[in-house]
Design a protein around this motif. Structure first.
Motif, PDB file in Angstrom:
ATOM      1  N   MET A  99      -5.712   0.772   0.570  1.00 46.23           N
ATOM      2  CA  MET A  99      -5.614   0.109  -0.744  1.00 46.23           C
ATOM      3  C   MET A  99      -6.405  -1.198  -0.792  1.00 46.23           C
ATOM      4  O   MET A  99      -6.141  -2.070  -1.604  1.00 46.23           O
ATOM      5  N   MET A 121       0.790   3.427   5.320  1.00 46.11           N
ATOM      6  CA  MET A 121       0.680   4.584   4.431  1.00 46.11           C
ATOM      7  C   MET A 121       0.994   5.899   5.152  1.00 46.11           C
ATOM      8  O   MET A 121       0.729   6.032   6.350  1.00 46.11           O
ATOM      9  N   SER A 137      -7.415   5.389  -1.074  1.00 48.07           N
ATOM     10  CA  SER A 137      -6.406   6.049  -0.236  1.00 48.07           C
ATOM     11  C   SER A 137      -6.883   6.192   1.212  1.00 48.07           C
ATOM     12  O   SER A 137      -6.099   6.483   2.105  1.00 48.07           O
ATOM     13  N   SER A 178       0.818  -1.224   0.000  1.00 47.61           N
ATOM     14  CA  SER A 178       0.000   0.000   0.000  1.00 47.61           C
ATOM     15  C   SER A 178       0.850   1.272   0.000  1.00 47.61           C
ATOM     16  O   SER A 178       0.505   2.258  -0.633  1.00 47.61           O
ATOM     17  N   ARG A 179       1.974   1.228   0.678  1.00 47.80           N
ATOM     18  CA  ARG A 179       2.845   2.408   0.760  1.00 47.80           C
ATOM     19  C   ARG A 179       3.358   2.801  -0.627  1.00 47.80           C
ATOM     20  O   ARG A 179       3.291   3.964  -1.028  1.00 47.80           O
ATOM     21  N   GLU A 237       0.518   4.019  -2.787  1.00 54.23           N
ATOM     22  CA  GLU A 237       0.122   5.373  -2.396  1.00 54.23           C
ATOM     23  C   GLU A 237       1.089   6.391  -3.007  1.00 54.23           C
ATOM     24  O   GLU A 237       0.672   7.418  -3.545  1.00 54.23           O
ATOM     25  N   GLN A 291      -0.535   8.635   4.692  1.00 54.76           N
ATOM     26  CA  GLN A 291      -1.802   9.305   5.020  1.00 54.76           C
ATOM     27  C   GLN A 291      -2.728   8.356   5.782  1.00 54.76           C
ATOM     28  O   GLN A 291      -3.928   8.307   5.525  1.00 54.76           O
ATOM     29  N   TYR A 301       0.315   6.890  -6.576  1.00 52.10           N
ATOM     30  CA  TYR A 301      -0.907   7.670  -6.767  1.00 52.10           C
ATOM     31  C   TYR A 301      -0.685   9.157  -6.467  1.00 52.10           C
ATOM     32  O   TYR A 301      -1.194  10.030  -7.161  1.00 52.10           O
TER      33      TYR A 301
END
Ligand code: SF4
Length: 161
Positions: free
Chosen positions: A72, A116, A68, A12-13, A16, A118, A19
């Motif tokens: 994810m 992540m 986000s 996911s990191r 992210e 965020q 993105y």
């Protein structure tokens, strides 16, 4: 596919990060999209978005992406389509009460969000799903929402991206 879905949560990191690079480019190209015409763009962009996100996240093309804010892990794969989860039915082993063969989408979301930058977004209350957006491109919607936001809001209260 569950295997790739799991991979996406695990990474996911990195996703992210990609993105966060991709979104401003999309937004900056608004004038180009405008000249071509958003209606004309909708179909080709939708096909590309569906191919990529369908493979990576089992995207259901809800048209208002919340990846986000959900580590994810696509919340539309929750059998109850919960935008704010988990529900009270998660089994002790982290599987779904409706589909015991599947890990709870929101347990996975929590796992993904921890990696992540965020991760705090996971704690924000998400809007209910607007089914009138189903089947449309959320990428194009992000650009249009950003433009609308800039036009409507005075300079000092605009959301910074
Ligand atoms: S939240 Fe919506 S747009 Fe995002 S991956 Fe899931 S179904 Fe697709």
């Amino acid at each position: 596919m569950q295997l790739i879905r799991n991979w996406s949560v695990k990474h996911s990191r990195g996703l992210e990060y990609i993105y966060l690079l991709f979104e401003p480019v999309l937004i900056r190209l608004h004038k180009v999209w405008n000249v071509i015409g958003y209606e004309r763009l909708e179909k080709p962009v939708r096909v590309i978005e569906k191919s990529i996100k369908g493979l990576m996240f089992d995207c259901q093309m809800c048209g208002q992406c919340a990846l986000s804010s959900s580590g994810m892990s696509c919340s539309m794969n929750c059998p109850k389509s919960l935008r704010n989860g988990p529900c009270g039915g998660v089994r002790m082993d982290g599987t779904c009460e409706v589909k015991p063969e599947m890990r709870c989408v929101w347990v996975e979301a929590w796992k993904g969000a921890q990696q992540m930058s965020q991760c705090e977004k996971m704690k924000e209350i998400q809007q209910p799903v607007n089914y009138s957006f189903k089947g449309s491109s959320s990428w194009l919607r992000v650009v249009q929402d950003d433009v609308k936001n800039k036009q409507e809001m005075p300079d000092d209260v605009r959301i910074k991206r």
